[in-house]
Design an enzyme around this catalytic site. Structure first.
Site, PDB file in Angstrom:
ATOM      1  N   SER A 250      40.740  34.363  49.752  1.00 20.95           N
ATOM      2  CA  SER A 250      39.980  35.463  49.144  1.00 20.95           C
ATOM      3  C   SER A 250      39.786  35.269  47.644  1.00 20.95           C
ATOM      4  O   SER A 250      38.762  35.682  47.095  1.00 20.95           O
ATOM      5  CB  SER A 250      40.672  36.799  49.423  1.00 20.95           C
ATOM      6  OG  SER A 250      42.038  36.746  49.043  1.00 20.95           O
TER       7      SER A 250
ATOM      8  N   HIS B 171      42.502  38.031  43.500  1.00 17.92           N
ATOM      9  CA  HIS B 171      41.089  38.415  43.539  1.00 17.92           C
ATOM     10  C   HIS B 171      40.509  38.472  42.132  1.00 17.92           C
ATOM     11  O   HIS B 171      39.417  37.946  41.873  1.00 17.92           O
ATOM     12  CB  HIS B 171      40.940  39.786  44.200  1.00 17.92           C
ATOM     13  CG  HIS B 171      41.293  39.780  45.652  1.00 17.92           C
ATOM     14  ND1 HIS B 171      41.268  40.930  46.420  1.00 17.92           N
ATOM     15  CD2 HIS B 171      41.673  38.782  46.481  1.00 17.92           C
ATOM     16  CE1 HIS B 171      41.623  40.635  47.656  1.00 17.92           C
ATOM     17  NE2 HIS B 171      41.878  39.336  47.715  1.00 17.92           N
TER      18      HIS B 171
END
Length: 306
Positions: A201, A252
């Site tokens: 991610s 992230h």
């Protein structure tokens, strides 16, 4: 007594056929195209007379040879998808073997969950004190996932935006962007977050950051629509990151920020000339070799911890 003409003709023809079975005529040599600049060069030339590229060993020649075995559309995206899926399958098999079925149940979010000890042995990201001595984990953690839902969502995002970035920047620079933003995400995660983490991610948010940078300042409708969609995605991910436990928000954030910065620096197009092509090939091969080396350290670490 001389043989009849017809028999001599047949005998000569048989001799020719038998000789052809054991002797082959050399194939005529044909000119070739330079893999770097596309110039027509001689059949026996070792270097291109136009750009000086090596005809047998160079980043361009190796990329062209490897490209024959890859999909013609978005080859790096499919390669990344395959590596992540293979690593998840391997992790799941090891989990089933070591934990006696721990990866089968555990609710919807943990369906197909991977045991913590398995991800640790295979190279999950760790706090900074451990990363300093085992920096290869910054790369291997990108290709590991914690559950079926985890890898399913990440691979869906990869196939949704990966081909777009690969077409925009070219396969070589796309691979570099994916790997380097994933590394940056885990550097921030290991420094501030301080807990084990896996998943692609951070690299995927890096690709989102690259696209945000590429669409900044563009006035056309397509760029504005893409930018609006990406911002909505980021809002959804931020909300999910706050609601769901275990989400690595620092990875992230690190991936997104590094992707945006690289997108502002790197031209948002495929290489336009020979110099840019060489630089792009170098970045792509550097990223690929780094991944291969880190996976080598992963294998050594796993065998030592068994």
């Amino acid at each position: 007594m001389p043989l009849p003409v017809r028999w001599r003709y047949k005998l000569d023809r048989w001799r020719s056929q038998i000789a052809a079975m054991f002797h082959s005529e050399p194939k005529p040599l044909r000119p070739r195209l330079c893999p770097a600049c596309g110039t027509l060069v001689g059949a026996t030339a070792t270097k291109c007379h136009q750009c000086g590229a090596n005809m047998t060993f160079s980043f361009a020649a190796a990329s062209k040879s490897l490209g024959r075995w890859m999909p013609q559309t978005s080859p790096v995206t499919y390669a990344l998808l395959a590596i992540c899926c293979v690593m998840y399958g391997l992790s799941f098999v090891i989990t089933m073997k070591l934990s006696g079925g721990e990866g089968v149940g555990g609710g919807l979010m943990n369906l197909g969950g991977i045991a913590n000890q398995v991800n640790y042995r295979l190279g999950e990201s760790l706090p900074l004190a451990y990363i300093i001595t085992q920096p290869w984990r910054l790369v291997t953690a990108i290709f590991l996932h914690g559950s079926l839902i985890h890898i399913g969502f990440n691979m869906w995002v990869l196939m949704d935006i990966g081909p777009m970035v690969e077409e925009l920047y070219g396969s070589a620079r796309y691979l570099f962007l994916f790997v380097i933003t994933g590394i940056c995400g885990y550097i921030l995660s290991s420094t501030i977050g301080g807990h084990p983490s896996v998943g692609a991610s951070g690299a995927l948010l890096g690709l989102v950051g690259v696209l945000l940078a590429a669409t900044t300042g563009r006035k056309n409708m397509a760029a504005q629509a893409l930018r609006s969609a990406l911002i909505r995605w980021l809002i959804y991910l931020a909300v999910l990151g706050l609601i769901m436990s275990g989400t690595d928000n620092f990875a992230h954030l690190g991936g997104l920020a590094s992707g945006y910065l690289l997108g502002r620096v790197m031209p948002d197009r495929t290489p336009a000339d020979l110099r840019e092509l060489r630089r792009a090939n170098f970045l792509g091969w550097a990223a690929g070799i780094a991944v291969a080396v880190c996976f080598g350290f992963m294998v050594v670490n796993y065998l030592q911890s068994v």
